[in-house]
Design a protein around this motif. Structure first.
Motif: not given
Length: 65
Positions: A33-47
């Motif tokens: 779950g932490e890994g998935q959350a980190d990926q989601a945060k990275a996606g938001v930053k990229k957007a």
């Protein structure tokens, strides 16, 4: 978006993928779950960085008219 921002976002994404993979391999749902959350945060930053880039391009285009 600066090169540093791009590198940081990609590092966050890859780190998240590594955490997720490690969590799946060990059966650790929390780590997954932490890994998935980190990926989601990275996606938001990229957007957000993409929006910033687009706004800069619009600003430049308006100046050149």
């Amino acid at each position: 978006m600066s090169l540093g921002d791009k590198i940081g976002s990609k590092a966050d994404e890859l780190g998240g993928k590594a955490k997720e993979a490690a969590g799946r391999a060990t059966g650790d749902e929390e780590l997954t779950g932490e890994g998935q959350a980190d990926q989601a945060k990275a996606g938001v930053k990229k957007a957000a960085e993409n929006v910033k880039d687009a706004a800069g391009k619009v600003k430049d285009a308006l100046r050149n008219e």
